[in-house]
Enzyme design. Structure first.
Site, short mmCIF file in Angstrom:
data_model
loop_
_atom_site.label_atom_id
_atom_site.label_comp_id
_atom_site.label_asym_id
_atom_site.label_seq_id
_atom_site.Cartn_x
_atom_site.Cartn_y
_atom_site.Cartn_z
N LYS A 81 3.97 10.97 -0.78
CA LYS A 81 5.40 10.65 -0.66
C LYS A 81 5.88 9.93 -1.93
CE LYS A 81 8.51 8.33 2.64
NZ LYS A 81 8.53 7.60 3.94
N SER A 156 12.06 8.72 7.00
CA SER A 156 12.22 9.03 5.59
C SER A 156 11.18 10.00 5.04
CB SER A 156 12.19 7.74 4.76
OG SER A 156 10.96 7.07 4.86
N SER A 180 9.66 6.08 10.07
CA SER A 180 9.65 7.12 9.04
C SER A 180 8.46 8.06 9.05
CB SER A 180 9.76 6.47 7.65
OG SER A 180 11.02 5.89 7.48
#
Length: 469
Positions: A81, A156, A180
């Protein structure tokens, strides 16, 4: 806002990855049926095949790999990520407020991830600084849900979830400071385990904050992948203050007492599809022999406002210290959600000590709710996956924040308390064919119980596969 016609996108094909999950692919590599280099090339081709999902931030050319790499997931492709440093790649945090600099070294979690043997093929997209539950931007293409490209992939860790759900890679790095990992897992029909605080190596971004919200992990398509990843990661770092998990390989014979909650602790009522997903899961758990009963969670009525204020404090701190990201950082170029959070915090910053004190006390209400119970079942989200644009950062802040609070009504409690929590696909889908997730949460250190229960649910009602749609 126009809802796009449904388009489903996936990359499953007859190549070296096939329909393997991460465990199955690693076994194929160990048996010599496929090589790590072949798998990396095919995964890179799959990433290209689903480029319309806009889920990759920084691609890496497939490495030339030989044999002999160790780790439970040796040869398994993945992505990191883009809020986490990977040496040699820029870290952009999903923000247009600065020009990302190339990281000189791996973040501690990346070293833990690499210890499992995975091959990193790039970085995934996230909303600015991970604040939003959808991976959307003011002036860039959104990450799209592979089940329905007109809908959100969640946030996210939306880029990670979109790629795993679409079959580009079997698992991908995610992290969770308010949902997230679990939110995009629910949106994209995946398994998303948020471990106990301290289970993984400490997250660089939150370890020094007054309430440490963020923990790293992965999103996967199968329970056994999440279980195998946790066991492999534990071999790199084991917190002696928590009970070891080890490798969980299936359901337990133990019968549990499970509480369930339909409407959120702060009073948000979930929609009908979500409600049905939870009640269906209640019936399945009872059919498996568990005792399942309603439960209440009497958290402080100010919890939602306090969490929002704390989130605003994080945006304020990022705006104040942004030059650590890049010399050209300009807080005025942060997106509408980040700016709104910061501006609201400036109005109420004097209340920060009380906010922190009340958030820390949430663990007392949580412990009281779980007294006599092994786990709690709730929705992941109060609403099913919205169309793109509904939660976009260019929506006026007062409207946007109200929509977010009506949507993200369950997951933040586990971040504040530090407890483990696992999102699973339910047997339900929306009228548009989108997955609906359910959430199992437990006491600190109870990952084994969560995974055993998830194994049983997966066996009883196998998860839908996007390639069968």
């Amino acid at each position: 806002m126009t809802i796009e016609k449904r388009t489903t996108v996936h990359a499953f094909r007859d190549d070296s990855l096939g329909e393997h999950d991460a465990v199955g692919l690693a076994e194929a590599v160990r048996r010599g049926e496929v090589s790590p280099a072949e798998v990396a090339r095919d995964a890179a081709a799959r990433l290209g095949a689903v480029a319309e999902l806009h889920a990759v931030q920084v691609p890496l050319d497939p490495p030339a790999l030989g044999g002999g790499a160790g780790g439970a997931f040796a040869g398994v492709p993945t992505l990191v990520k883009d809020n986490t440093d990977y040496a040699g790649l820029p870290t952009g945090h999903g923000s247009a407020a600065f020009t990302p600099r190339t990281a000189r070294r791996h973040a501690p979690f990346v070293r833990q991830l690499l210890s499992t043997g995975v091959t990193v093929l790039g970085k995934t997209r996230l909303p600015e600084f991970g604040f939003s539950p959808t991976t959307e931007y003011e002036s860039a293409d959104p990450a799209r849900n592979p089940w329905h490209t007109g809908h959100s992939a969640g946030g996210s860790s939306g880029g990670a979830a979109a790629l795993v759900a679409a079959g580009a890679v079997p698992l991908a790095h995610a992290n969770d400071g308010g949902g997230s990992i679990r939110i995009p897992a629910a949106c994209c029909g995946l398994v998303g385990l948020k471990p106990t605080r301290g289970r993984m190596v400490p997250n660089d971004q939150s370890r020094h904050l007054p309430v440490d919200l963020v923990v790293d992990g992965v999103v996967t398509r199968t329970v056994r992948d999440s279980a195998a990843f946790l066991a492999a990661a534990e071999r790199h770092h084991r917190n002696p203050k928590l009970p070891p998990v080890g490798l969980v390989e299936g359901p337990s014979d133990r019968r549990l007492r499970i509480g369930y909650l339909l409407d959120s602790p702060n009073g948000v009522r979930c929609d009908d599809d979500t409600r049905a997903a939870v009640t269906d899961t209640v019936a399945t758990l009872r059919g498996l022999g568990h005792t399942v009963e309603p439960v209440t969670m009497d958290i402080d009525p100010r919890f939602t406002e306090d969490f929002l204020t704390y989130w605003g404090m994080l945006s304020f701190l990022l705006g104040a210290t942004g030059r650590t990201f890049g010399a050209d950082f300009d807080r005025h170029r942060m997106d509408g959600l980040s700016r709104g959070l910061r501006e609201e915090y400036v109005k109420r910053w004097r209340g920060t000590p009380g906010v922190v004190r009340r958030l820390r006390r949430t663990k007392l209400a949580y412990a009281a709710a779980l007294r006599g119970l092994d786990l709690v079942l709730t929705p992941v989200l109060a609403r099913t996956t919205p169309p793109l644009g509904h939660l976009a950062p260019d929506v006026p802040y007062p409207v946007l924040v109200e929509r977010i609070l009506e949507y993200v009504a369950y997951t933040p409690v586990d971040n504040v308390v530090g407890t483990p929590s696992l999102s699973l696909p339910s047997s339900r889908t929306t009228a548009d064919g989108l997955p609906v997730g359910v959430l199992l949460s437990g006491r600190p250190g109870s990952e084994r119980t969560l995974l055993e229960t998830a194994f049983a649910l997966e066996a009883e009602r196998p998860f839908r596969r996007i390639q069968d749609v």
